[in-house]
Design a protein around this motif. Sequence first.
Motif: not given
Length: 87
Positions: A28-37
């Motif tokens: 189960q993959i959760v992305f945490l990103s600075q990109h608000n896209s």
Amino acid sequence: MVVLDISMPRLGGIEAAGRIHRVAPKSQIVFLSQHNSETIAQTALAAGALAYVTKSAASNDLIRAVKAVSEGKKFVSKLTRWDANDR
């Protein structure tokens, strides 16, 4: 459950997600990103992620995303529709 960043040195998060899914399809993959896209979030979900959380919303959304994913649901932070890369 795996928490990945989109922008990582040497191996990008999208590519890492694909590799993880190949060797551990039930991950189960959760992305945490600075990109608000929306574009990047859609790419992350297409790569097998179940959640996409922006770092600016992490204090409110990260635990909610982890809970949703653990219940078999998807989660995406509220994103802006405009993407600087779409110009």
